[in-house]
Design a protein around this motif. Structure first.
Motif, PDB file in Angstrom:
ATOM      1  N   VAL A 166       5.103   8.115   3.684  1.00  0.00           N
ATOM      2  CA  VAL A 166       5.273   6.860   4.438  1.00  0.00           C
ATOM      3  C   VAL A 166       3.902   6.307   4.825  1.00  0.00           C
ATOM      4  O   VAL A 166       3.601   5.127   4.620  1.00  0.00           O
TER       5      VAL A 166
ATOM      6  N   CYS B  94       9.561   2.125  -0.130  1.00  0.00           N
ATOM      7  CA  CYS B  94       9.611   2.195   1.332  1.00  0.00           C
ATOM      8  C   CYS B  94      11.025   1.946   1.855  1.00  0.00           C
ATOM      9  O   CYS B  94      11.435   2.556   2.849  1.00  0.00           O
TER      10      CYS B  94
ATOM     11  N   LEU C 173      12.783   5.134   1.647  1.00  0.00           N
ATOM     12  CA  LEU C 173      12.301   6.149   2.585  1.00  0.00           C
ATOM     13  C   LEU C 173      12.957   6.027   3.961  1.00  0.00           C
ATOM     14  O   LEU C 173      13.019   6.992   4.708  1.00  0.00           O
ATOM     15  N   ARG C 174      13.455   4.840   4.287  1.00  0.00           N
ATOM     16  CA  ARG C 174      14.043   4.638   5.625  1.00  0.00           C
ATOM     17  C   ARG C 174      15.247   5.548   5.890  1.00  0.00           C
ATOM     18  O   ARG C 174      15.269   6.275   6.882  1.00  0.00           O
TER      19      ARG C 174
ATOM     20  N   ASN D 101       8.702   5.815  11.310  1.00  0.00           N
ATOM     21  CA  ASN D 101       9.740   4.803  11.091  1.00  0.00           C
ATOM     22  C   ASN D 101       9.296   3.434  11.618  1.00  0.00           C
ATOM     23  O   ASN D 101       9.558   2.404  10.993  1.00  0.00           O
TER      24      ASN D 101
ATOM     25  N   LEU E  38       6.866   1.975   9.179  1.00  0.00           N
ATOM     26  CA  LEU E  38       7.589   1.584   7.967  1.00  0.00           C
ATOM     27  C   LEU E  38       8.340   0.269   8.190  1.00  0.00           C
ATOM     28  O   LEU E  38       8.280  -0.648   7.363  1.00  0.00           O
TER      29      LEU E  38
END
Length: 286
Positions: free
Chosen positions: A208, A242, A245-246, A270, A273
């Motif tokens: 991240v 991305c 990735l959340r 987070n 991101l």
């Protein structure tokens, strides 16, 4: 001598435990004990050699890292290899003793994977044909947890299991040693799962961080209209990665609910991101 007395068919657990206590109490114990045990393991008397191997394995369980370091040296491993090698004592050592020595060395490759010399010694035995196949370790074999252990290891933090394990390992009964072995295996599995979670978290947060940094740089260039077609494609790929990735971060957060420090790291990642994704949408859409 009492702990390895060949005239006694059963192990003298009181003497074995006292031997371990002496190893731990004496500053030179961990370096002297392996030499004494090697001499007994090479005994032409089968029972003396077998008793010595039991003492050795009990020391591995009870005498800590300094003892482990000594048995992992070629100086000691070579003494065990002599029992198996036809060039030394392998021609007259009993099959039972040779089988136990092979089991011991093999079990150490499993429990001390960080000790390269043990692995090399075992591989050499296989290469020379002295060991034909990996032995099947018996269920009642005393298997030590690996050492050194990571911080906050389950062997240290789960007090109830640790006390039970210590009690079982001190027992003379084979069913208790089988139970200890099963408990060690389950604790090791739990330790590995815990370690895998930590590894996933560290790797995800690192990814991240790198992706957000790269995206920020490309977005700055995009604002100044200094982005090549190839960089635009890279930016889009980063945005898509991305987004994936959340949910991964959310899943990690739910797994890490009982660790405040780790949870704070995940939430911070987070936030970064979310901000980067918002920036992308704002800049590229406009």
């Amino acid at each position: 001598d009492k702990a390895t007395d060949p005239s006694i068919p059963e192990e003298n657990w009181e003497c074995i435990q006292r031997f371990c206590d002496q190893v731990n109490a004496d500053i030179d114990g961990p370096s002297l004990a392996p030499r004494l045990l090697a001499h007994k393991i090479q005994s032409p008397q089968e029972m003396e050699a077998l008793h010595a191997l039991t003492v050795l394995e009990t020391c591995v369980n009870n005498c800590g890292e300094r003892f482990h370091n000594e048995i992992a040296k070629f100086r000691f491993l070579n003494e065990l290899i002599k029992v198996l090698s036809p060039k030394y004592y392998g021609t007259w050592s009993s099959e039972k003793v040779k089988s136990r020595v092979t089991e011991v060395i093999f079990s150490w490759t499993v429990w001390f994977p960080q000790e390269v010399k043990i692995r090399d010694a075992y591989q050499m035995l296989k290469k020379q044909g002295i060991v034909k196949e990996d032995p099947k370790l018996p269920e009642d074999k005393i298997l030590p947890p690996p050492s050194p252990r990571p911080q906050n290891s389950i062997f240290d933090t789960d007090e109830e299991k640790s006390k039970l394990l210590a009690r079982l390992l001190k027992s003379n009964h084979s069913e208790d040693l089988q139970a200890a072995n099963r408990l060690i295996k389950s604790m090791i599995k739990e330790e590995q799962e815990k370690s895998a979670k930590v590894s996933r978290r560290v790797n995800t947060i690192s990814e991240v961080s790198e992706n957000v940094k790269h995206m920020d740089e490309l977005l700055e260039n995009y604002k100044r209209q200094e982005l090549s077609k190839s960089d635009q494609e890279t930016l889009q790929t980063l945005f898509q990665r991305c987004e994936k990735l959340r949910p991964l971060l959310f899943r990690l957060a739910s797994e890490t609910a009982d660790d405040d420090e780790a949870l704070a790291e995940i939430l911070q990642a987070n936030d970064k991101l979310t901000e980067a994704l918002g920036q992308y949408r704002q800049v590229v859409a406009s």
